[in-house]
Scaffold this motif. Structure first.
Motif, PDB file in Angstrom:
ATOM      1  N   ALA A   1     -10.813  12.610   6.226  1.00  0.00           N
ATOM      2  CA  ALA A   1      -9.575  12.346   6.956  1.00  0.00           C
ATOM      3  C   ALA A   1      -8.850  11.129   6.381  1.00  0.00           C
ATOM      4  N   VAL A   2      -9.593  10.071   6.084  1.00  0.00           N
ATOM      5  CA  VAL A   2      -8.988   8.873   5.496  1.00  0.00           C
ATOM      6  C   VAL A   2      -8.379   9.209   4.140  1.00  0.00           C
ATOM      7  N   GLU A   3      -9.091   9.991   3.355  1.00  0.00           N
ATOM      8  CA  GLU A   3      -8.583  10.382   2.036  1.00  0.00           C
ATOM      9  C   GLU A   3      -7.304  11.212   2.161  1.00  0.00           C
ATOM     10  N   ALA A   4      -7.275  12.160   3.096  1.00  0.00           N
ATOM     11  CA  ALA A   4      -6.099  13.014   3.278  1.00  0.00           C
ATOM     12  C   ALA A   4      -4.905  12.211   3.808  1.00  0.00           C
ATOM     13  N   ALA A   5      -5.146  11.337   4.781  1.00  0.00           N
ATOM     14  CA  ALA A   5      -4.062  10.513   5.321  1.00  0.00           C
ATOM     15  C   ALA A   5      -3.520   9.580   4.239  1.00  0.00           C
ATOM     16  N   GLY A   6      -4.424   9.003   3.467  1.00  0.00           N
ATOM     17  CA  GLY A   6      -3.997   8.131   2.380  1.00  0.00           C
ATOM     18  C   GLY A   6      -3.171   8.870   1.351  1.00  0.00           C
ATOM     19  N   MET A   7      -3.571  10.097   1.048  1.00  0.00           N
ATOM     20  CA  MET A   7      -2.822  10.901   0.068  1.00  0.00           C
ATOM     21  C   MET A   7      -1.405  11.150   0.577  1.00  0.00           C
ATOM     22  N   ALA A   8      -1.258  11.478   1.863  1.00  0.00           N
ATOM     23  CA  ALA A   8       0.075  11.709   2.425  1.00  0.00           C
ATOM     24  C   ALA A   8       0.914  10.437   2.361  1.00  0.00           C
ATOM     25  N   MET A   9       0.308   9.303   2.713  1.00  0.00           N
ATOM     26  CA  MET A   9       1.033   8.030   2.657  1.00  0.00           C
ATOM     27  C   MET A   9       1.417   7.692   1.218  1.00  0.00           C
ATOM     28  N   TRP A  10       0.530   7.978   0.296  1.00  0.00           N
ATOM     29  CA  TRP A  10       0.767   7.676  -1.114  1.00  0.00           C
ATOM     30  C   TRP A  10       1.937   8.499  -1.648  1.00  0.00           C
ATOM     31  N   ILE A  11       1.983   9.764  -1.262  1.00  0.00           N
ATOM     32  CA  ILE A  11       3.023  10.663  -1.772  1.00  0.00           C
ATOM     33  C   ILE A  11       4.371  10.411  -1.092  1.00  0.00           C
ATOM     34  N   PHE A  12       4.357  10.272   0.241  1.00  0.00           N
ATOM     35  CA  PHE A  12       5.613  10.210   0.987  1.00  0.00           C
ATOM     36  C   PHE A  12       6.052   8.791   1.363  1.00  0.00           C
ATOM     37  N   GLY A  13       5.170   7.812   1.191  1.00  0.00           N
ATOM     38  CA  GLY A  13       5.510   6.446   1.583  1.00  0.00           C
ATOM     39  C   GLY A  13       6.357   5.737   0.551  1.00  0.00           C
TER      40      GLY A  13
END
Length: 136
Positions: free
Chosen positions: A89-101
């Motif tokens: 979950a941390v990895e997936a949330a981080g990936m979303a933040m990395w891409i869209f942040g």
């Protein structure tokens, strides 16, 4: 640049060709596969895939004789499953933040993605998968 992309593409394609590295042939016809996995499901799927490929080379079909999946860790299995879920979950949330942040958000996302991946890797492969099969 084209050479790099071609090399990476070729490496990825060839890594998908790892067919049945864990098969241990037997003279009595009951072959064995022993491997380690991070989940029961992934381990059994990988073992069955390798058995099918091994038998397919001789134009035969794989028949399962016995499949054992043993959890082998000092950490209770329920705790391992929870920790695995949190790391993913941390990895997936981080990936979303990395891409869209933007700005510092994407930096935090990159750190979360890397940290989640490290945590997932640190959990290891506690499932010992043993498959006995025949080709027929």
């Amino acid at each position: 640049m084209k050479r790099i992309l071609l090399s990476v593409g070729l490496a990825v394609w060839l890594s998908g060709c790892a067919h049945h590295d864990d098969v241990r042939p037997s003279s009595d016809g009951v072959h064995n596969i022993m491997l380690f996995s991070d989940s029961r499901d992934a381990g059994s799927k990988e073992a069955l895939k390798q058995a099918r490929h091994y038998c397919k080379q001789a134009d035969m079909v794989a028949y399962v004789v016995n499949l054992d999946i043993i959890y082998n860790s000092d950490t209770p299995e329920s705790t391992y499953i929870t920790q695995k879920g949190v790391a993913n979950a941390v990895e997936a949330a981080g990936m979303a933040m990395w891409i869209f942040g933007r700005n510092s958000v994407d930096d935090a996302g990159a750190a979360m993605t890397i940290g989640g991946g490290i945590a997932d890797g640190a959990l290891g492969n506690p499932y010992d998968v043993r498959l006995n099969f025949k080709c027929g």
